[in-house]
Design a protein around this motif. Structure first.
Motif, PDB file in Angstrom:
ATOM      1  N   LEU A  60       0.828  -1.203   0.000  1.00 18.29           N
ATOM      2  CA  LEU A  60       0.000   0.000   0.000  1.00 18.29           C
ATOM      3  C   LEU A  60       0.863   1.254   0.000  1.00 18.29           C
ATOM      4  O   LEU A  60       0.626   2.190  -0.774  1.00 18.29           O
ATOM      5  CB  LEU A  60      -0.928  -0.010   1.215  1.00 18.29           C
ATOM      6  CG  LEU A  60      -1.904   1.164   1.342  1.00 18.29           C
ATOM      7  CD1 LEU A  60      -2.897   1.137   0.187  1.00 18.29           C
ATOM      8  CD2 LEU A  60      -2.626   1.113   2.664  1.00 18.29           C
ATOM      9  N   LEU A  61       1.885   1.268   0.831  1.00 20.41           N
ATOM     10  CA  LEU A  61       2.793   2.409   0.892  1.00 20.41           C
ATOM     11  C   LEU A  61       3.543   2.581  -0.430  1.00 20.41           C
ATOM     12  O   LEU A  61       3.706   3.697  -0.922  1.00 20.41           O
ATOM     13  CB  LEU A  61       3.782   2.220   2.045  1.00 20.41           C
ATOM     14  CG  LEU A  61       4.696   3.395   2.356  1.00 20.41           C
ATOM     15  CD1 LEU A  61       3.868   4.595   2.803  1.00 20.41           C
ATOM     16  CD2 LEU A  61       5.687   3.017   3.442  1.00 20.41           C
ATOM     17  N   LEU A  64       1.290   4.269  -2.876  1.00 25.27           N
ATOM     18  CA  LEU A  64       0.904   5.650  -2.595  1.00 25.27           C
ATOM     19  C   LEU A  64       2.049   6.646  -2.786  1.00 25.27           C
ATOM     20  O   LEU A  64       1.811   7.805  -3.108  1.00 25.27           O
ATOM     21  CB  LEU A  64       0.372   5.766  -1.165  1.00 25.27           C
ATOM     22  CG  LEU A  64      -0.958   5.080  -0.901  1.00 25.27           C
ATOM     23  CD1 LEU A  64      -1.322   5.172   0.571  1.00 25.27           C
ATOM     24  CD2 LEU A  64      -2.057   5.669  -1.757  1.00 25.27           C
TER      25      LEU A  64
END
Length: 162
Positions: A60-61, A64
């Motif tokens: 997820l990081l 993003l």
């Protein structure tokens, strides 16, 4: 690549299982038996779950946080049309503009956030004149290409004997 392989194996297992003939590419019967007889509060289940959560947060990081741009966006007259040029093509066009200057040769361009740095070979007796001409030539090419961001042109002359 590892994620793609795991997804492919999982898809093969699921589709073949639904079809009635499990492929059994992965011998998961021991794992399935262990999972049937283990509670959610068992340390092994908690450790595996925590590991999967960390991997998920990592992905997820990674999704993003923006990476390095691969293209240079260009300014156009039509608001509905998006244009860009690759960073390599942009550097090559600016290096060609620098090499068009008399007494300038072997230009190399590096791009930073809002700065174009041009390394150009020139005779020692003409450093100032060639540097200014290269700066103007590259700035002119920037006006022709019309990148969305404004770039400051910095020329670093590399002298040669002659």
């Amino acid at each position: 690549m590892l994620l793609t392989a795991a997804g492919t194996i999982t898809a093969i297992e699921v589709v073949s299982g639904v079809a009635g003939h499990p492929a059994r590419l992965v011998p998961y019967t021991r794992v399935a038996d262990w999972m049937r007889h283990t509670s959610w509060t068992h340390w092994g289940v908690l450790a595996i779950s925590a590991g999967l959560v960390l991997v998920g947060l990592w992905f997820l990081l990674a999704g993003l946080i923006p990476g390095r741009p691969r293209v240079v966006p260009l300014r156009g007259d039509d608001r509905d049309l998006a244009m860009a040029v690759t960073r390599g093509g942009f550097r090559n066009a600016l290096a060609a503009a620098a090499e068009d200057v008399q007494d300038a040769s072997r230009a190399q361009v590096t791009l930073r956030r809002h700065r174009v740095k041009v390394y150009v070979h020139c005779p020692a007796h003409a450093v100032d004149a060639v540097s200014e001409q290269v700066r103007r030539s590259v700035a002119g090419r920037l006006e022709e290409i019309r990148p969305l961001a404004r770039y400051k042109v910095v020329v670093k002359p590399l002298t040669r004997k002659g």
